[in-house]
Motif scaffolding. Structure first.
Motif, PDB file in Angstrom:
ATOM      1  N   ALA A  61       0.826  -1.224  -0.088  1.00 22.25           N
ATOM      2  CA  ALA A  61      -0.069  -0.088   0.065  1.00 22.25           C
ATOM      3  C   ALA A  61       0.843   1.236   0.013  1.00 22.25           C
ATOM      4  CB  ALA A  61      -0.618   0.066   1.281  1.00 22.25           C
ATOM      5  N   GLY A  62       0.799   2.155  -0.957  1.00 26.77           N
ATOM      6  CA  GLY A  62       1.365   3.324  -1.186  1.00 26.77           C
ATOM      7  C   GLY A  62       0.916   4.519  -0.152  1.00 26.77           C
ATOM      8  N   SER A  63       1.502   5.584  -0.107  1.00 25.29           N
ATOM      9  CA  SER A  63       1.094   6.608   0.860  1.00 25.29           C
ATOM     10  C   SER A  63      -0.220   7.083   0.508  1.00 25.29           C
ATOM     11  CB  SER A  63       2.309   7.741   0.706  1.00 25.29           C
ATOM     12  OG  SER A  63       2.238   8.491  -0.750  1.00 25.29           O
ATOM     13  N   LYS A  64      -0.589   7.211  -1.081  1.00 27.53           N
ATOM     14  CA  LYS A  64      -1.888   7.661  -1.243  1.00 27.53           C
ATOM     15  C   LYS A  64      -2.970   6.711  -0.844  1.00 27.53           C
ATOM     16  CE  LYS A  64      -0.646  10.609  -5.313  1.00 27.53           C
ATOM     17  NZ  LYS A  64      -0.665  10.632  -6.715  1.00 27.53           N
ATOM     18  N   ASP A  65      -2.644   5.409  -0.911  1.00 28.40           N
ATOM     19  CA  ASP A  65      -3.517   4.519  -0.425  1.00 28.40           C
ATOM     20  C   ASP A  65      -3.993   4.342   1.020  1.00 28.40           C
ATOM     21  OD1 ASP A  65      -3.771   3.294  -2.897  1.00 28.40           O
ATOM     22  OD2 ASP A  65      -1.726   1.789  -2.512  1.00 28.40           O
ATOM     23  N   ARG A  66      -2.778   4.471   1.757  1.00 22.36           N
ATOM     24  CA  ARG A  66      -2.708   4.860   3.324  1.00 22.36           C
ATOM     25  C   ARG A  66      -3.638   6.073   3.650  1.00 22.36           C
ATOM     26  NH1 ARG A  66       2.684   3.348   2.774  1.00 22.36           N
ATOM     27  NH2 ARG A  66       3.367   5.505   3.230  1.00 22.36           N
TER      28      ARG A  66
END
Length: 390
Positions: free
Chosen positions: A42-47
């Motif tokens: 999970a990337g920063s935008k996902d988080r």
């Protein structure tokens, strides 16, 4: 992660948060951090997106939902952009059945709403809290610090307070590292000012915790006098020492008390204190802007236990005061049982004591104390009262 997969992740997290709130498990932030440590993909935008979904659902539902899906179905019925993501695609939540129940919206749990102090603006308990700083007078003045925070605004009535936008990363900055400022809600700063601590006094912070208010008292005393931070929780009290070193408040004494036997540990201090601050264990209803999921953890039985504890602390604190001293009782709570009624009960049990009210620049008089609320004052919610003997 697709937008729909992010929504399913939020549902999974809400399931864990609801279970933890019911069973006394970890806080939401801890569960979210743990969830993403186990999902490195999970990337920063996902988080960020998942976290936003989770907290939007938490802030919306006053009563604890049955499960995470009910929490987000309720939110999706108000948010068409979310409703379309319930599409049943891979890793997405199943479509919403028109007859499917969703969690109802509400500012506070239904059972506690009648117990809140009458002036509380309940919707304001759902807002986001700003970041308030207290300038540490042991090391700096507001004029020294203000240029370091160009976005900061003054807080009326509190000369050492600066207000920053929500989310400002203060603790990564040099001013914090050097001990020039402490992160402290403006309401907490009002309590420190109400103590009237001055150099040369003997002051006891009786429920000191990690020492946020202790440090404010140290600054007011200019490092001169005797300041004792007492608590029954060893881990919390241990956090004070490094904070005090950073703030230059090196003369603070710490006193670990045995819960249930606090009076014995305090016997050497009987009749010695000019000020005793009791920031008592409480429901935390005044801090729900910062911890919205705490609404789902509080129960009527727990409130009963807290009220009994508060009364017990008041009773063993009273003998600590020297003639002319002041006992400042405070809770970051907005129920009258913990505030107004608690003070009335103390005064009934202790003839010869009285409450005194001085203007504090913010808040409203409430019973024989003072009430601060997010809606009226822009601070965390607090009740406090100043009690004197004679």
């Amino acid at each position: 992660m697709t937008p729909a997969a992010r929504l399913q992740a939020a549902i999974d997290l809400l399931d864990a948060i609801i279970a933890a709130a019911r069973d006394g498990g970890p806080a939401a932030d801890t569960l979210i951090a743990r969830y993403f440590r186990e999902r490195r993909y999970a990337g920063s935008k996902d988080r960020r997106a998942v976290r936003d979904h989770v907290y939007a659902a938490i802030r919306r539902a006053g009563d604890r939902p049955d499960d995470g899906r009910a929490a987000l179905v309720g939110l999706a019925r108000e948010r068409p952009d979310l409703a379309v993501l319930f599409d049943g695609s891979p890793h997405a939540p199943a479509p919403i059945d028109p007859a499917e129940p969703g969690a109802p919206a509400g500012a506070v749990p239904g059972w506690i709403a009648p117990l809140l102090a009458a002036p509380v603006e309940q919707d304001a308990l759902l807002g986001r809290a700003p970041i308030d700083l207290r300038v540490n007078r042991l090391k700096a003045t507001p004029a020294d610090v203000a240029p370091l925070f160009p976005q900061a605004q003054p807080v009326p009535g509190l000369p050492d307070a600066l207000r920053l936008p929500e989310g400002t990363a203060v603790e990564q900055g040099e001013a914090w590292a050097l001990g020039l400022v402490e992160v402290q809600d403006a309401g907490s700063q009002v309590l420190g000012a109400a103590c009237g601590a001055r150099p040369g006094m003997t002051v006891i912070d009786l429920c000191a915790g990690a020492g946020g208010k202790t440090l404010a008292l140290a600054a007011a005393m200019g490092g001169k006098g005797r300041l004792i931070a007492a608590d029954t929780n060893r881990a919390r009290l241990a956090r004070l020492s490094p904070r005090a070193q950073r703030a230059g408040a090196i003369s603070i004494e710490t006193l670990l008390l045995d819960e249930g036997h606090e009076a014995q540990g305090l016997e050497p201090l009987i009749g010695q204190a000019d000020v005793v601050l009791i920031d008592a264990p409480c429901s935390g209803t005044g801090t729900w802007r910062r911890n919205p999921e705490a609404r789902w953890r509080l129960t009527a039985a727990r409130l009963d236990r807290l009220v009994a504890t508060q009364a017990r602390i008041l009773d063993f604190a009273a003998p600590l005061l020297a003639p002319g001293g002041r006992l400042v009782y405070a809770v970051c709570a907005l129920t009258d049982r913990e505030g107004r009624d608690q003070v009335d009960g103390f005064l009934t049990r202790h003839p010869g004591w009285r409450a005194v009210q001085g203007a504090v620049g913010v808040g409203r008089a409430h019973g024989r104390g003072w009430l601060l609320t997010p809606g009226h004052d822009g601070t965390d919610g607090f009740f406090f009262a100043t009690l004197v003997h004679g």
